[in-house]
Design an enzyme around this catalytic site. Sequence first.
Site, PDB file in Angstrom:
ATOM      1  N   ASP A 137      25.604   6.012 -27.907  1.00  0.00           N
ATOM      2  CA  ASP A 137      24.449   6.677 -27.314  1.00  0.00           C
ATOM      3  C   ASP A 137      23.844   7.570 -28.395  1.00  0.00           C
ATOM      4  O   ASP A 137      24.552   8.018 -29.302  1.00  0.00           O
ATOM      5  CB  ASP A 137      24.913   7.499 -26.111  1.00  0.00           C
ATOM      6  CG  ASP A 137      23.802   8.378 -25.558  1.00  0.00           C
ATOM      7  OD1 ASP A 137      22.698   7.852 -25.327  1.00  0.00           O
ATOM      8  OD2 ASP A 137      24.045   9.583 -25.390  1.00  0.00           O
ATOM      9  N   ASP A 194      28.542  10.282 -23.464  1.00  0.00           N
ATOM     10  CA  ASP A 194      28.964  11.584 -22.955  1.00  0.00           C
ATOM     11  C   ASP A 194      29.849  11.471 -21.720  1.00  0.00           C
ATOM     12  O   ASP A 194      30.291  12.479 -21.178  1.00  0.00           O
ATOM     13  CB  ASP A 194      27.759  12.479 -22.654  1.00  0.00           C
ATOM     14  CG  ASP A 194      26.851  11.890 -21.573  1.00  0.00           C
ATOM     15  OD1 ASP A 194      27.251  10.894 -20.926  1.00  0.00           O
ATOM     16  OD2 ASP A 194      25.754  12.422 -21.370  1.00  0.00           O
ATOM     17  N   ASP A 199      26.287   7.816 -19.463  1.00  0.00           N
ATOM     18  CA  ASP A 199      26.552   6.508 -20.045  1.00  0.00           C
ATOM     19  C   ASP A 199      27.724   5.798 -19.379  1.00  0.00           C
ATOM     20  O   ASP A 199      28.245   4.821 -19.921  1.00  0.00           O
ATOM     21  CB  ASP A 199      26.831   6.659 -21.544  1.00  0.00           C
ATOM     22  CG  ASP A 199      25.639   7.238 -22.283  1.00  0.00           C
ATOM     23  OD1 ASP A 199      24.552   6.659 -22.169  1.00  0.00           O
ATOM     24  OD2 ASP A 199      25.792   8.278 -22.943  1.00  0.00           O
TER      25      ASP A 199
END
Length: 656
Positions: free
Chosen positions: A343, A549, A553
């Site tokens: 991410d 995190d 996600d």
Amino acid sequence: MNDVMRDAKKAGERAELVSALLALAVYLTGLTLQLTGNDGPAARALFVAAYVFGGFFTLREAVATLRAGRFQVDFLMLVAAAGAAAIGRWEEGAVLLVLFSLGHALEEYAMGRARRSVEALGALAPRTALVRRAGAVEPVEVPVEQLAVGDTVLVRPHTRVPADAFVAAGSSNVDQSPITGESVPADKTPVADRAAALADPAATDPGSRVYAGTVNGSGSLDVVVTRLAADNTLARVVRMVQDAEERTSPTQRFTDRFQKVFVPGVLLLVAALLGFGALSGEPFTDTFYRAMAVLVAASPCALAIATPAAVLSAVGRAARGGVLVKGGAPLEEFGRLSTLAFDKTGTLTEGRPRLTEALAADGAGREELLRTALATQRLSDHPLAQAVVRDAPALLAGTPATGAPQAVNLRAVIGRGVSAELDGEAVHIGSLSYADTLAGPPVPPTLRERTEELARTGRTTMLVRRGDRWLGTLGLMDAPRPEAARTVAALRALGVTRTVMLSGDDQRVADAVAREVGMDEALGGLMPQDKVTEVARLRRTGRTAMIGDGVNDAPAMAGATVGVAMGAAGSAVALETADIALMSDDLRRLPFITGLSRRASRIIRQNLWLSLGIVAVLVPATALGLGIGPAVLVHEGSTLVVVANALRLLRHRDDG
């Protein structure tokens, strides 16, 4: 209760070791009598005693597994020892049980050492805490189990923090390495709003959070408890690491299935050897002894311990390094990964925009540009405006920001910009499209070109106009973490062949960040469901981990081969979501766990091939005449080699 069970387990390990040593002592005494010509009832009695001491714990364990409907190598050893006794070879059966019990006791001791390295985490939290009671002059010492959410606790200098909490008063630096693995102590300051922090502890600034088991520095702190002792971060980590021992890896599942088929197969092979010996006319005692030797040779002792020892050692070492690995399966899978998907926001980047450029227009000064933007954006609560307010003073090259004029009458144009009045002049700040809608002089071509160039490099741009004068443009960006580029390079050196960034931001922004940190590929403009699709696509080309995190996600992490959560300390959601949790918000933990997982995978493979290789060599050797004693020595020696090899993981270096 856990302490009682732990003490009982340690006592059992000591009793087994003592029993094995007694078996060794009486066997050596009997062997001495036999070698000196006193091979009579006394020597026989000593060998029988060696059977008792060496076989007691083995028999107990074998009976328990048979009741559960499982065959294990212990059963083969007992059958071989009983067979040796049946043909009068008591000394052979005794050496078998003595060496097997001694090896098993040493294995348990070694495994206990690995377990204790994990259990040592639980001893980090202090047993008592100093609580400030209403009306009391001095704090009262109470057991940590009696702490309640909202209690104010005094943490004296150079003592351990007794609970998850936030700082209400005082400042200090706190060594968080027992929980997060961070090598540098973290500065801690009080929260701005105690009531708000208590209402939503998860939203508290990390600079005000403290965790149970961490070590306070030179300052005194008053902290407010946010979690009960049984549910604090340290307690959850210890429970999850202990639970990880029960989650078997693919290799361990293979060895378990192998034993279930292999042990009955060995018994059939022994029966076939006995039948063949009877048909060939060989003396029964010779045939039976050879069959018992083959039985010992075919017992894959090292195989049974090879994978659990390596997994437990690696999980324990990871926990001490600030990484929670939930069992052997994610450990092995992570050690074989070829692709890592990241991410962007909050993982590769800091998660908040920063003012990175202030380009003045021709005929305007940089200081005027920054002071005008600062005076106007102080009135706005937009994240980009707050970034300008936070970072503009540093770009003023030491000029005090307190002298900046004050704007009034702020008006927001949603999604485009703001306008206000400053010293009687209209001020407009916003995007290029917003600037083109304003009456008055158009954006100068040179300034437009500079603004478009900033946008192409991934910056969010804001043009500033005061009255009829264009002052310049500001560039903002969610800056990459300082350690991001070094982390990606370290991962590539460890054998990761592909790194991909998945982002919901504009493709140009994603490309800019990817170039800066050295990613192989960047995909922008993705919704959460798009990230799931991309992770599925990546998995079709090889094993893939998703690093995020742990909350936003979560779907993509669940779809990856291994999901990795960043900054999981204090976050119950992140701890539960991920297969691997980096307790600190530090990307440098990734090369550490990657290197450890790869090393663990190598050691598991080494142990597996060594164990199976020993069996492959010993079976034909014993069928051709090798005795029980040498076969046992080779087997137990290989078992100790396997355990020692696995325990090397406890000393894995952390070069982060």
